[in-house]
Design a protein around this motif. Structure first.
Motif, PDB file in Angstrom:
ATOM      1  N   PRO A 245       5.331  -0.946   7.420  1.00  0.00           N
ATOM      2  CA  PRO A 245       4.920   0.466   7.375  1.00  0.00           C
ATOM      3  C   PRO A 245       5.296   1.171   6.079  1.00  0.00           C
ATOM      4  O   PRO A 245       4.680   2.163   5.716  1.00  0.00           O
ATOM      5  CB  PRO A 245       5.652   1.087   8.573  1.00  0.00           C
ATOM      6  CG  PRO A 245       6.781   0.143   8.882  1.00  0.00           C
ATOM      7  CD  PRO A 245       6.281  -1.214   8.510  1.00  0.00           C
ATOM      8  N   ILE A 246       6.302   0.646   5.360  1.00  0.00           N
ATOM      9  CA  ILE A 246       6.726   1.277   4.109  1.00  0.00           C
ATOM     10  C   ILE A 246       5.595   1.254   3.083  1.00  0.00           C
ATOM     11  O   ILE A 246       5.468   2.157   2.254  1.00  0.00           O
ATOM     12  CB  ILE A 246       7.985   0.586   3.551  1.00  0.00           C
ATOM     13  CG1 ILE A 246       9.151   0.777   4.521  1.00  0.00           C
ATOM     14  CG2 ILE A 246       8.350   1.120   2.178  1.00  0.00           C
ATOM     15  CD1 ILE A 246      10.421   0.081   4.097  1.00  0.00           C
ATOM     16  N   GLU A 247       4.735   0.211   3.148  1.00  0.00           N
ATOM     17  CA  GLU A 247       3.622   0.121   2.201  1.00  0.00           C
ATOM     18  C   GLU A 247       2.696   1.327   2.306  1.00  0.00           C
ATOM     19  O   GLU A 247       2.080   1.730   1.316  1.00  0.00           O
ATOM     20  CB  GLU A 247       2.818  -1.159   2.469  1.00  0.00           C
ATOM     21  CG  GLU A 247       3.477  -2.415   1.958  1.00  0.00           C
ATOM     22  CD  GLU A 247       2.571  -3.615   2.063  1.00  0.00           C
ATOM     23  OE1 GLU A 247       2.299  -4.243   1.016  1.00  0.00           O
ATOM     24  OE2 GLU A 247       2.124  -3.929   3.173  1.00  0.00           O
ATOM     25  N   SER A 248       2.608   1.900   3.496  1.00  0.00           N
ATOM     26  CA  SER A 248       1.709   3.039   3.701  1.00  0.00           C
ATOM     27  C   SER A 248       2.207   4.285   2.986  1.00  0.00           C
ATOM     28  O   SER A 248       1.448   5.236   2.800  1.00  0.00           O
ATOM     29  CB  SER A 248       1.562   3.323   5.204  1.00  0.00           C
ATOM     30  OG  SER A 248       1.136   2.169   5.893  1.00  0.00           O
ATOM     31  N   HIS A 249       3.492   4.296   2.592  1.00  0.00           N
ATOM     32  CA  HIS A 249       4.067   5.471   1.939  1.00  0.00           C
ATOM     33  C   HIS A 249       3.774   5.515   0.440  1.00  0.00           C
ATOM     34  O   HIS A 249       4.021   6.523  -0.204  1.00  0.00           O
ATOM     35  CB  HIS A 249       5.583   5.512   2.168  1.00  0.00           C
ATOM     36  CG  HIS A 249       5.951   5.611   3.617  1.00  0.00           C
ATOM     37  ND1 HIS A 249       7.183   5.237   4.102  1.00  0.00           N
ATOM     38  CD2 HIS A 249       5.234   6.028   4.700  1.00  0.00           C
ATOM     39  CE1 HIS A 249       7.222   5.423   5.421  1.00  0.00           C
ATOM     40  NE2 HIS A 249       6.049   5.893   5.792  1.00  0.00           N
ATOM     41  N   VAL A 250       3.256   4.405  -0.092  1.00  0.00           N
ATOM     42  CA  VAL A 250       2.910   4.372  -1.511  1.00  0.00           C
ATOM     43  C   VAL A 250       1.546   5.040  -1.688  1.00  0.00           C
ATOM     44  O   VAL A 250       0.593   4.713  -0.978  1.00  0.00           O
ATOM     45  CB  VAL A 250       2.872   2.925  -2.042  1.00  0.00           C
ATOM     46  CG1 VAL A 250       2.553   2.907  -3.527  1.00  0.00           C
ATOM     47  CG2 VAL A 250       4.191   2.224  -1.761  1.00  0.00           C
ATOM     48  N   SER A 251       1.454   5.964  -2.632  1.00  0.00           N
ATOM     49  CA  SER A 251       0.223   6.737  -2.791  1.00  0.00           C
ATOM     50  C   SER A 251      -0.350   6.576  -4.197  1.00  0.00           C
ATOM     51  O   SER A 251       0.278   5.998  -5.090  1.00  0.00           O
ATOM     52  CB  SER A 251       0.482   8.220  -2.507  1.00  0.00           C
ATOM     53  OG  SER A 251       1.448   8.732  -3.405  1.00  0.00           O
ATOM     54  N   TYR A 252      -1.563   7.107  -4.379  1.00  0.00           N
ATOM     55  CA  TYR A 252      -2.193   7.100  -5.701  1.00  0.00           C
ATOM     56  C   TYR A 252      -1.453   8.048  -6.648  1.00  0.00           C
ATOM     57  O   TYR A 252      -0.790   8.990  -6.194  1.00  0.00           O
ATOM     58  CB  TYR A 252      -3.647   7.545  -5.596  1.00  0.00           C
ATOM     59  CG  TYR A 252      -4.561   6.562  -4.903  1.00  0.00           C
ATOM     60  CD1 TYR A 252      -4.709   5.264  -5.391  1.00  0.00           C
ATOM     61  CD2 TYR A 252      -5.296   6.929  -3.788  1.00  0.00           C
ATOM     62  CE1 TYR A 252      -5.549   4.355  -4.770  1.00  0.00           C
ATOM     63  CE2 TYR A 252      -6.145   6.028  -3.151  1.00  0.00           C
ATOM     64  CZ  TYR A 252      -6.264   4.749  -3.649  1.00  0.00           C
ATOM     65  OH  TYR A 252      -7.095   3.850  -3.028  1.00  0.00           O
ATOM     66  N   PRO A 253      -1.566   7.850  -7.962  1.00  0.00           N
ATOM     67  CA  PRO A 253      -0.969   8.793  -8.916  1.00  0.00           C
ATOM     68  C   PRO A 253      -1.459  10.215  -8.649  1.00  0.00           C
ATOM     69  O   PRO A 253      -2.666  10.461  -8.560  1.00  0.00           O
ATOM     70  CB  PRO A 253      -1.468   8.274 -10.272  1.00  0.00           C
ATOM     71  CG  PRO A 253      -1.735   6.830 -10.055  1.00  0.00           C
ATOM     72  CD  PRO A 253      -2.215   6.710  -8.644  1.00  0.00           C
ATOM     73  N   ASP A 254      -0.505  11.127  -8.479  1.00  0.00           N
ATOM     74  CA  ASP A 254      -0.812  12.530  -8.171  1.00  0.00           C
ATOM     75  C   ASP A 254      -1.654  12.675  -6.909  1.00  0.00           C
ATOM     76  O   ASP A 254      -2.345  13.688  -6.714  1.00  0.00           O
ATOM     77  CB  ASP A 254      -1.535  13.208  -9.341  1.00  0.00           C
ATOM     78  CG  ASP A 254      -0.634  13.399 -10.553  1.00  0.00           C
ATOM     79  OD1 ASP A 254       0.603  13.397 -10.373  1.00  0.00           O
ATOM     80  OD2 ASP A 254      -1.161  13.532 -11.667  1.00  0.00           O
ATOM     81  N   ASN A 255      -1.627  11.630  -6.045  1.00  0.00           N
ATOM     82  CA  ASN A 255      -2.415  11.637  -4.801  1.00  0.00           C
ATOM     83  C   ASN A 255      -3.895  11.890  -5.056  1.00  0.00           C
ATOM     84  O   ASN A 255      -4.592  12.519  -4.247  1.00  0.00           O
ATOM     85  CB  ASN A 255      -1.867  12.693  -3.828  1.00  0.00           C
ATOM     86  CG  ASN A 255      -0.508  12.319  -3.291  1.00  0.00           C
ATOM     87  OD1 ASN A 255      -0.285  11.175  -2.900  1.00  0.00           O
ATOM     88  ND2 ASN A 255       0.413  13.267  -3.303  1.00  0.00           N
ATOM     89  N   SER A 256      -4.372  11.389  -6.177  1.00  0.00           N
ATOM     90  CA  SER A 256      -5.759  11.634  -6.571  1.00  0.00           C
ATOM     91  C   SER A 256      -6.450  10.319  -6.924  1.00  0.00           C
ATOM     92  O   SER A 256      -5.965   9.566  -7.781  1.00  0.00           O
ATOM     93  CB  SER A 256      -5.812  12.588  -7.766  1.00  0.00           C
ATOM     94  OG  SER A 256      -7.096  12.629  -8.325  1.00  0.00           O
ATOM     95  N   ILE A 257      -7.592  10.061  -6.294  1.00  0.00           N
ATOM     96  CA  ILE A 257      -8.364   8.859  -6.612  1.00  0.00           C
ATOM     97  C   ILE A 257      -8.916   8.946  -8.033  1.00  0.00           C
ATOM     98  O   ILE A 257      -8.971   7.953  -8.763  1.00  0.00           O
ATOM     99  CB  ILE A 257      -9.509   8.674  -5.594  1.00  0.00           C
ATOM    100  CG1 ILE A 257      -8.926   8.391  -4.202  1.00  0.00           C
ATOM    101  CG2 ILE A 257     -10.430   7.538  -6.017  1.00  0.00           C
ATOM    102  CD1 ILE A 257      -9.967   8.254  -3.117  1.00  0.00           C
ATOM    103  N   THR A 258      -9.310  10.155  -8.449  1.00  0.00           N
ATOM    104  CA  THR A 258      -9.828  10.342  -9.805  1.00  0.00           C
ATOM    105  C   THR A 258      -8.763  10.026 -10.845  1.00  0.00           C
ATOM    106  O   THR A 258      -9.009   9.289 -11.817  1.00  0.00           O
ATOM    107  CB  THR A 258     -10.329  11.789  -9.999  1.00  0.00           C
ATOM    108  OG1 THR A 258     -11.328  12.080  -9.024  1.00  0.00           O
ATOM    109  CG2 THR A 258     -10.887  11.982 -11.396  1.00  0.00           C
ATOM    110  N   THR A 259      -7.560  10.580 -10.645  1.00  0.00           N
ATOM    111  CA  THR A 259      -6.448  10.297 -11.564  1.00  0.00           C
ATOM    112  C   THR A 259      -6.138   8.808 -11.585  1.00  0.00           C
ATOM    113  O   THR A 259      -5.854   8.234 -12.644  1.00  0.00           O
ATOM    114  CB  THR A 259      -5.200  11.094 -11.157  1.00  0.00           C
ATOM    115  OG1 THR A 259      -5.499  12.488 -11.187  1.00  0.00           O
ATOM    116  CG2 THR A 259      -4.037  10.807 -12.089  1.00  0.00           C
ATOM    117  N   ASN A 260      -6.203   8.188 -10.419  1.00  0.00           N
ATOM    118  CA  ASN A 260      -5.940   6.755 -10.331  1.00  0.00           C
ATOM    119  C   ASN A 260      -6.952   5.961 -11.165  1.00  0.00           C
ATOM    120  O   ASN A 260      -6.585   5.069 -11.928  1.00  0.00           O
ATOM    121  CB  ASN A 260      -5.994   6.301  -8.881  1.00  0.00           C
ATOM    122  CG  ASN A 260      -5.679   4.828  -8.714  1.00  0.00           C
ATOM    123  OD1 ASN A 260      -4.577   4.387  -8.995  1.00  0.00           O
ATOM    124  ND2 ASN A 260      -6.666   4.059  -8.291  1.00  0.00           N
TER     125      ASN A 260
END
Length: 611
Positions: A245-260
């Protein structure tokens, strides 16, 4: 290159093995570095073969220290520990041998690829295979995967990836089932070593489409059933049966798909640069996020990638093998392009399999250049010497750089000092430097490093926790409590802050509060020896000797060289009138430290009581 032409297969393999071993021979004296202390040195899990069944249970992640499900890698640590205990030489030797094996396997794979270029002579095919394997064996960008034992997953992934590919080719040529079955088994082991191997079926598919003369698509597709079944098993295991479940806590940079997307475009361009110019290497890359298409770094990266795509398109009509090598690079990079968010968006170790594509291209270009420029017999000889000198120069530069890079991984101090210099915005490097300073009693310097790390990334849990530990050692208890509380506000499930807060409560004689915090730490991390030992010491403070004995036994179960836990165990046994067991425990302490004054005092008291 004429000298290469006269060599036969066994000698070529001997030279590949020799080079790959020579460039990493100085790594054998290195200590445990980076995450090695967490996954190996302080990891009780790998130190008992009885724990092997836990590789296939849900508590694998808590016990192994891995974020993703990689049981094959953890099993290799079991084997190394059984052979070498905690001698880093043995672990580094395994990594070095795996890299050498991969260099040889790549040589054989390249040999097969070269046979599809019908315009080339057998000697040219041999040169391509030999050149590509040599470049791979000494490329500096791969030194991180070889030097960091805790990144062995990339080496094992490479071993099984190449083995599966070669066995698939053998099965297709011989039309036999056994090599195909062995290929799917290698794929299974590879994908449970590291998820990057999931790109193998795609790489095989493109090699079939690009290199086959007669494109019998139905026959091609029917050969992938085994890989599809293995992939399905892996996805079910990874995301359903044994999902962390810890893997689910990793997010995109700035929580943005565009930024990613914008940021990862920069990362891909950086990876491409690292193959050709592997000189600014770093153990912890900090990639500034690109939040707008007008960002100058994104524009430059976009132009580079656009140029690469145009080149790849042109290669499709010019050279099938060069086109395949470019496709290989980009396909095998897919799992680490943050499509599914990962912790580190850029790392050299991620290049271990993708760089094979560039090695294929580089070796083919060198040999093609030699074959095409033949104006006369004199120029032909001159051209061959130019290529030979150029290749020798590249290999010499790469080898020297790799040998120097190995020295940076010698120990934690050298590694993190260098990383902080080459990547000043690496909060991880500054935090690790803080740990080093604190452990050597340089508390003020440690505090400076932790604060600097937090100025770069305020939510870095390890830095807050370690800053709290440093404050505690300086006697700044209020500041220490404040740091632990910040950690628990950010992440209530962080066991080390609970344990450290418990230590402060115990010191303030708030024993019930201390016991509650130690229990919190143990409930989150059952194999936490410090928390068990501290809980045992606190129970002794309350006169609860049976419970103290139980907790100290748990501590030494998870860390069998834990002298403080054995000492507390001897005290608990003594107070519980179990003199023989107290004597046994204190002897263990003295066997580890014959000058342990408190242990000698306990020994004296035991002898008096026994009289």
């Amino acid at each position: 290159m004429r000298i290469i032409k006269s060599l036969n297969f066994p000698i070529l393999i001997f030279l590949i093995v020799t080079l790959s071993q020579l460039v990493y021979v100085n790594s054998l004296s290195n200590q445990f570095t980076y995450d090695d202390e967490f996954t190996i040195v302080n990891n009780y899990f790998i130190k008992s073969l009885q724990n092997i069944p836990n590789l296939f249970r849900k508590d694998y992640f808590a016990l192994s220290g891995e974020l993703s499900y990689r049981p094959v890698v953890t099993l290799s640590y079991f084997v190394d520990y059984a052979l070498w205990k905690l001698n880093p030489f043995g672990f580094h030797l395994t990594n070095s041998l795996l890299h050498t094996l991969n260099s040889v396997l790549f040589f054989f794979l390249l040999t097969w690829f070269s046979t599809y270029q019908h315009t080339l002579s057998s000697s040219s095919c041999e040169k391509i295979s030999f050149t590509g394997a040599l470049i791979f064996s000494c490329h500096p960008a791969l030194s991180e995967a070889v030097n960091a034992i805790s990144y062995r997953e990339d080496l094992l992934a490479g071993t099984f990836f190449l083995s599966a590919f070669i066995l698939y080719i053998k099965a297709k040529k011989q039309h036999t089932f056994l090599p195909y079955l062995a290929s799917t088994v290698c794929y299974l082991f590879g994908i449970f070593s590291k998820e990057m191997v999931i790109t193998l079926p795609l790489c095989i598919f493109f090699s079939d489409i690009v290199l086959m003369e007669k494109r019998r698509y139905r026959k091609i597709l029917s050969g992938y059933l085994g890989y599809i079944l293995v992939t399905t098993l892996y996805l079910l295991t990874r995301f359903i049966f044994l999902h962390n479940p810890i893997e689910s806590h990793v997010s995109y940079p700035d929580n943005s798909i565009t930024t990613n997307f914008l940021t990862m475009s920069k990362v891909v361009a950086s990876y491409t640069k690292l193959f050709f110019f592997p000189f600014s290497l770093c153990a912890d890359y900090v990639v500034p996020y690109a939040s707008s298409p007008s960002d100058i770094s994104f524009i430059l990266s976009f132009l580079l990638l656009s140029a690469l795509l145009v080149i790849i398109y042109r290669l499709f009509f010019y050279s099938r093998i060069l086109f395949l090598s470019a496709v290989w690079f980009f396909i095998s990079l897919l799992p680490v392009l943050n499509i599914i968010p990962i912790e580190n968006i850029m790392a050299e170790r991620y290049l271990y399999i993708p760089i094979l594509g560039f090695c294929i291209a580089g070796s083919n270009l060198l040999v093609s250049y030699e074959n095409k420029i033949r104006f006369s017999h004199t120029f032909e000889r001159t051209n061959r010497w130019i290529i030979f000198i150029l290749l020798s120069l590249v290999l010499a530069i790469f080898s020297i750089k790799t040998i120097k890079r190995n020295k940076i991984w010698m120990d934690q101090t050298i590694l993190w000092t260098h990383t902080a210099q080459t990547s000043p915005r690496s909060f991880k490097a500054h935090s690790n430097l803080g740990n080093i300073y604190r452990n050597t009693g340089r508390f003020d310097e440690a505090i400076h490093e932790f604060r600097h790390a937090l100025s770069l990334y305020d939510n870095y849990l390890d830095a807050h926790n370690n800053l709290g530990v440093t404050y505690r050692k300086k006697g700044m208890l209020k500041e220490a409590i404040s740091e632990y509380e910040k950690v628990l506000q950010l992440s209530p499930g962080y066991p080390y802050a609970h344990n450290n807060l418990g230590v402060l409560y115990a010191r303030a004689n708030l024993l019930d509060h201390a016991i509650a915090e130690f229990h919190n730490a143990i409930s989150i991390k059952p194999d936490y020896p410090d928390a068990h030992n501290n809980l045992g010491a606190t129970y002794m403070g309350k006169g609860m000797y049976e419970k103290a004995i139980q907790e100290c036994l748990e501590a030494v179960k998870y860390s069998n060289r834990y002298s403080d836990a054995y000492y507390n165990l001897s005290v608990a046994y003594l107070n519980n009138k179990q003199f023989d067991k107290a004597l046994e425990a204190v002897k263990i302490v003295l066997s580890m430290n014959s000058d342990h004054h408190d242990a000698r005092e306990i020994l004296r008291m035991i002898n008096e009581q026994k009289r």
